[in-house]
Structures are given as structure tokens and as C-alpha cells.
Design an enzyme around this catalytic site. Structure first.
Site, PDB file in Angstrom:
ATOM      1  N   SER A  83      -0.311 -13.790  13.263  1.00 19.06           N
ATOM      2  CA  SER A  83      -1.650 -13.723  13.879  1.00 19.06           C
ATOM      3  C   SER A  83      -2.635 -13.867  12.717  1.00 19.06           C
ATOM      4  O   SER A  83      -3.016 -12.884  12.089  1.00 19.06           O
ATOM      5  CB  SER A  83      -1.864 -12.379  14.591  1.00 19.06           C
ATOM      6  OG  SER A  83      -0.924 -12.227  15.615  1.00 19.06           O
TER       7      SER A  83
ATOM      8  N   LYS B 210      -5.890 -15.928  19.588  1.00 21.49           N
ATOM      9  CA  LYS B 210      -5.075 -14.707  19.439  1.00 21.49           C
ATOM     10  C   LYS B 210      -5.963 -13.521  19.029  1.00 21.49           C
ATOM     11  O   LYS B 210      -5.800 -12.399  19.525  1.00 21.49           O
ATOM     12  CB  LYS B 210      -3.981 -14.953  18.397  1.00 21.49           C
ATOM     13  CG  LYS B 210      -3.184 -13.741  18.002  1.00 21.49           C
ATOM     14  CD  LYS B 210      -2.325 -13.200  19.135  1.00 21.49           C
ATOM     15  CE  LYS B 210      -1.641 -11.897  18.736  1.00 21.49           C
ATOM     16  NZ  LYS B 210      -0.941 -11.271  19.855  1.00 21.49           N
TER      17      LYS B 210
ATOM     18  N   LYS C 276      -6.687  -5.668  11.781  1.00 21.10           N
ATOM     19  CA  LYS C 276      -6.890  -6.991  11.157  1.00 21.10           C
ATOM     20  C   LYS C 276      -7.296  -8.036  12.200  1.00 21.10           C
ATOM     21  O   LYS C 276      -8.243  -8.802  11.994  1.00 21.10           O
ATOM     22  CB  LYS C 276      -5.577  -7.385  10.438  1.00 21.10           C
ATOM     23  CG  LYS C 276      -5.426  -8.796   9.964  1.00 21.10           C
ATOM     24  CD  LYS C 276      -4.599  -9.680  10.909  1.00 21.10           C
ATOM     25  CE  LYS C 276      -3.224  -9.201  11.254  1.00 21.10           C
ATOM     26  NZ  LYS C 276      -2.441 -10.045  12.122  1.00 21.10           N
TER      27      LYS C 276
HETATM   28  P1  NDP Z   1       5.934  -6.338  10.207  1.00 19.54           P
HETATM   29  O1  NDP Z   1       5.069  -5.515   9.347  1.00 19.54           O
HETATM   30  O2  NDP Z   1       7.009  -5.686  11.019  1.00 19.54           O
HETATM   31  O3  NDP Z   1       6.685  -7.468   9.306  1.00 19.54           O
HETATM   32  C1  NDP Z   1       6.008  -8.200   8.338  1.00 19.54           C
HETATM   33  C2  NDP Z   1       6.934  -9.191   7.671  1.00 19.54           C
HETATM   34  O4  NDP Z   1       6.210  -9.858   6.641  1.00 19.54           O
HETATM   35  C3  NDP Z   1       8.153  -8.553   6.986  1.00 19.54           C
HETATM   36  O5  NDP Z   1       9.226  -9.434   7.055  1.00 19.54           O
HETATM   37  C4  NDP Z   1       7.661  -8.401   5.549  1.00 19.54           C
HETATM   38  O6  NDP Z   1       8.688  -8.371   4.596  1.00 19.54           O
HETATM   39  C5  NDP Z   1       6.879  -9.677   5.390  1.00 19.54           C
HETATM   40  N1  NDP Z   1       5.907  -9.588   4.303  1.00 19.54           N
HETATM   41  C6  NDP Z   1       4.921  -8.664   4.158  1.00 19.54           C
HETATM   42  N2  NDP Z   1       4.203  -8.923   3.045  1.00 19.54           N
HETATM   43  C7  NDP Z   1       4.780 -10.025   2.467  1.00 19.54           C
HETATM   44  C8  NDP Z   1       4.483 -10.774   1.309  1.00 19.54           C
HETATM   45  N3  NDP Z   1       3.474 -10.445   0.499  1.00 19.54           N
HETATM   46  N4  NDP Z   1       5.261 -11.845   1.017  1.00 19.54           N
HETATM   47  C9  NDP Z   1       6.286 -12.175   1.826  1.00 19.54           C
HETATM   48  N5  NDP Z   1       6.620 -11.505   2.945  1.00 19.54           N
HETATM   49  C10 NDP Z   1       5.849 -10.441   3.271  1.00 19.54           C
HETATM   50  O7  NDP Z   1       4.969  -7.185  11.122  1.00 19.54           O
HETATM   51  P2  NDP Z   1       5.227  -7.786  12.596  1.00 19.54           P
HETATM   52  O8  NDP Z   1       6.522  -8.502  12.628  1.00 19.54           O
HETATM   53  O9  NDP Z   1       4.933  -6.721  13.606  1.00 19.54           O
HETATM   54  O10 NDP Z   1       4.007  -8.818  12.683  1.00 19.54           O
HETATM   55  C11 NDP Z   1       4.074 -10.126  12.128  1.00 19.54           C
HETATM   56  C12 NDP Z   1       2.879 -10.906  12.695  1.00 19.54           C
HETATM   57  O11 NDP Z   1       2.989 -10.986  14.109  1.00 19.54           O
HETATM   58  C13 NDP Z   1       1.523 -10.226  12.390  1.00 19.54           C
HETATM   59  O12 NDP Z   1       0.554 -11.193  12.107  1.00 19.54           O
HETATM   60  C14 NDP Z   1       1.212  -9.483  13.685  1.00 19.54           C
HETATM   61  O13 NDP Z   1      -0.192  -9.283  13.840  1.00 19.54           O
HETATM   62  C15 NDP Z   1       1.822 -10.429  14.713  1.00 19.54           C
HETATM   63  N6  NDP Z   1       2.213  -9.832  15.989  1.00 19.54           N
HETATM   64  C16 NDP Z   1       2.907  -8.643  16.051  1.00 19.54           C
HETATM   65  C17 NDP Z   1       3.275  -8.118  17.289  1.00 19.54           C
HETATM   66  C18 NDP Z   1       4.058  -6.833  17.425  1.00 19.54           C
HETATM   67  O14 NDP Z   1       4.180  -6.347  18.568  1.00 19.54           O
HETATM   68  N7  NDP Z   1       4.602  -6.267  16.344  1.00 19.54           N
HETATM   69  C19 NDP Z   1       2.936  -8.817  18.545  1.00 19.54           C
HETATM   70  C20 NDP Z   1       2.287 -10.097  18.365  1.00 19.54           C
HETATM   71  C21 NDP Z   1       1.928 -10.552  17.134  1.00 19.54           C
HETATM   72  P3  NDP Z   1       9.416  -6.991   4.160  1.00 19.54           P
HETATM   73  O15 NDP Z   1      10.563  -6.855   5.076  1.00 19.54           O
HETATM   74  O16 NDP Z   1       9.775  -7.221   2.747  1.00 19.54           O
HETATM   75  O17 NDP Z   1       8.393  -5.882   4.327  1.00 19.54           O
END
Ligand code: NDP
Length: 292
Positions: A93, A168, A237
Site C-alpha cells: 500500500s 487504496k 501510514k
Molecule cells: P508486515 O509488517 O507483516 O511485513 C512487512 C514485510 O516487509 C516483511 O516481510 C518485512 O521483512 C519486509 N520489510 C520491512 N522492512 C524492509 C526493508 N527495509 N527491506 C526489505 N524488506 C523489508 O506487513 P504486512 O504484510 O501486513 O503489509 C505489507 C503491505 O500490505 C503494507 O503496505 C500494508 O499496508 C499492506 N496491507 C496489509 C494488510 C494486512 O491486513 N496486514 C491488508 C492490506 C494491505 P522482515 O520479515 O525482515 O521484517
């Protein structure tokens, strides 16, 4: 068979990548390598040791990261690994302005970019029934569509690069407003002697209903279950991105900026790991009442 690279195995990315791995050749990379190793052990997927390796091995790459800042970091770290004709589908997002910049950077190497944020939560991702909004040039969007189809119930092309991310953000601003308004209203009703269960039964058969009153509050607040599926920090965010879109377009706004301020405060009080619905805990605390 098209080989898909999946970067970002978080709460959403993991179930989405699972659907990809079932239908396509798949290579995954995650910042915390153990998560990628665990994914590779459970599914038919290669595990790349660097994001660059994942990009080199794939034809199409999907990112599902917290914000556009991390997407940009990954694109910069993998700069030399992209080749002409590849496509980046960004399921984050994200921020429309940042996405247009990333798209331009990739276009200079002949690489396409489609913003493809999702809605439907972790349950929707598990079930492969997400709503996906695509922003991009029609030819790239058509390439992205059969890929995102594997985890979606609905896929809509909504405009040029950034349009998906803008939509979104507005959708999630509505979610934030609904959480706050329902929380405040139910807290007041409880103090007036109306049980939240009775109030929700009536609201959900009336014109004030929403996903918040139909699902989130009955399943998470009334039960006191408070599961952590979507971080409050991420919703904060998203509402911030919506506020920027309102400012950029000169639309006079009061409601969404108010919701942004309330979510920023809740994030400060509850921390970055709290779930989005926990914003209601702040309302409960301040009104000295439990919506249960
Ligand atoms: P999470 O916090 O669960 O996961 C984030 C992911 O990004 C992890 O794999 C993390 O790796 C990785 N990451 C974080 N920082 C970095 C970095 N600097 N470099 C590389 N990888 C990185 O988030 P979500 O899966 O919940 O959300 C992902 C996206 O989807 C967001 O934009 C969110 O707004 C959107 N979203 C979420 C929903 C939900 O219900 N959760 C629903 C709809 C959209 P690591 O494992 O190392 O921490």
C-alpha cells in the site's frame, strides 16, 4: 512457465506468495532470511540469498513491503539486476508520488511498473480472495493481471501509475474513519445503557453499518480477542497518504485529517506492533468504558 520473484514475506506477503508458488515457478526473498527459508521448506519455491538474485532469476517481481520507502530501497539495492522487459508489480500500500518516481527509474531500464495494492486482510489473502486495484500503462497491466488473479477475487485497472495506491489510501482512510466513529458511538451508547451487542444488531440492519460494525468490532472488540493482523502503524501510514492526496488536489478536508491525527496519537500510545482495531482501546480508555 513465467517465473515470479516475491519480495516481502510478511503478514500479507506470505499467504499471497503461497498462491503464487502453487501456480507459477517462484523465487522468494525476505529481509529476515529465516522466513524465506521456512517458506522454501514448505512450498515449491527457490530461496534467493539476495533481493538482486531474486530479481535476476525472475521475469516478473512482486513486492509486498510496509511502505514505498522500502520498495525504493529494494529497487535501489537491485539496480544492476533488472533487465529490459521485466515487470515490477508493487502490492505494497504505497505512496502514489513515490511510485511514479520508482516507475520512471525502472522505465529507464525498460522495466515496467504496476502498482497493485490489495484489500481483504490476511483472511482474504489466505483464501485467495483479495481485491486488487491496478495502476499502470495498459500493456503492463495486462501482463500483471493473470499473475495477481491467483490471489484475487476482483481485479480492477483504475488508472495510470499511482492510481492504485491513491485509491487504496482513500479506501483505508474510510476504514480509519469508520473505526473511530463506530468506537466513539458505541462507547457513548454503552454509557447510555445500550449493550454493544444490541447496538451492533440494530446498526448492522440499518444504514450506519460497515465492515467495521459487521466484522471488526463484533469479532475483535466485543470478544476482547484483539488479534494482530494489520498493524496500526500501516493504517496510520495509509491515512497519511490520503491526507497528502487531499492536499495535492486542493480538496478541502476535515474528516480524514482528523482521523490521521487520531491514528498518529494511537500509534504513539500503543506502539508500532499494535493492530489497527486497537485504536478503539484509546477511545475506551479515555471514555472509561469497555465496548463488550
Ligand atoms: P508486515 O509488517 O507483516 O511485513 C512487512 C514485510 O516487509 C516483511 O516481510 C518485512 O521483512 C519486509 N520489510 C520491512 N522492512 C524492509 C526493508 N527495509 N527491506 C526489505 N524488506 C523489508 O506487513 P504486512 O504484510 O501486513 O503489509 C505489507 C503491505 O500490505 C503494507 O503496505 C500494508 O499496508 C499492506 N496491507 C496489509 C494488510 C494486512 O491486513 N496486514 C491488508 C492490506 C494491505 P522482515 O520479515 O525482515 O521484517
Amino acid at each position: 512457465m513465467t517465473k515470479i520473484g516475491f519480495i516481502g514475506l510478511g503478514a500479507m506477503g506470505t499467504p499471497m506468495a503461497r498462491h503464487i508458488a502453487r501456480r507459477f515457478e517462484c523465487v522468494v526473498w525476505n529481509r529476515t532470511g529465516e522466513k524465506a527459508q521456512a517458506f522454501g521448506a514448505e512450498h515449491v519455491a527457490e530461496v534467493a540469498s539476495t533481493a538482486g538474485d531474486a530479481v535476476r532469476a525472475a521475469e516478473i517481481v512482486i513486492t509486498c513491503l510496509p511502505t514505498s520507502n522500502e520498495v525504493r530501497e529494494v529497487v535501489e539495492a537491485t539496480e544492476g539486476s533488472w533487465r529490459e522487459g521485466q515487470l515490477l508489480i508493487d502490492a505494497t500500500s504505497g505512496d502514489p508520488t513515490r511510485s511514479r518516481e520508482i516507475a520512471e527509474q525502472l522505465a529507464a531500464r525498460g522495466v515496467g511498473f504496476v502498482d497493485a495494492p490489495v484489500s481483504g486482510g490476511t483472511d482474504g489473502a489466505e483464501a485467495g480472495r483479495l481485491t486488487v486495484m491496478l495502476g499502470g500503462e495498459p500493456a503492463w497491466v495486462e501482463r500483471a493481471r493473470p499473475i495477481v488473479d491467483v490471489y484475487a477475487a476482483q481485479v480492477t485497472h483504475v488508472g495510470p501509475v499511482g492510481a492504485g495506491h491513491a485509491l487504496k489510501a482513500v479506501n483505508n482512510a474510510l476504514l480509519a474513519v469508520n473505526i473511530l466513529a463506530a468506537g466513539e458511538g458505541l462507547a457513548a451508547l454503552k454509557k447510555l445503557g445500550v449493550s454493544p451487542t444490541a447496538a451492533l444488531e440494530v446498526i448492522n440492519a440499518s444504514s450506519g453499518r460497515s465492515n467495521v460494525t459487521e466484522h471488526l468490532i463484533p469479532e475483535r472488540v466485543v470478544t476482547r480477542a484483539w488479534p494482530r493482523t494489520f498493524r496500526l502503524a500501516l493504517l496510520d501510514k495509509d491515512v497519511g497518504i490520503a491526507v497528502s492526496a487531499l492536499r495535492a488536489t486542493g480538496v478541502p478536508a476535515t474528516i480524514i485529517p482528523e482521523a490521521k491525527a487520531a491514528f498518529a496519537r494511537a500509534r504513539f500510545e500503543l506502539g508500532d506492533e499494535a493492530d489497527h482495531v486497537e485504536a478503539i482501546k484509546v477511545i475506551e480508555r479515555e471514555s472509561h468504558v469497555e465496548i463488550a
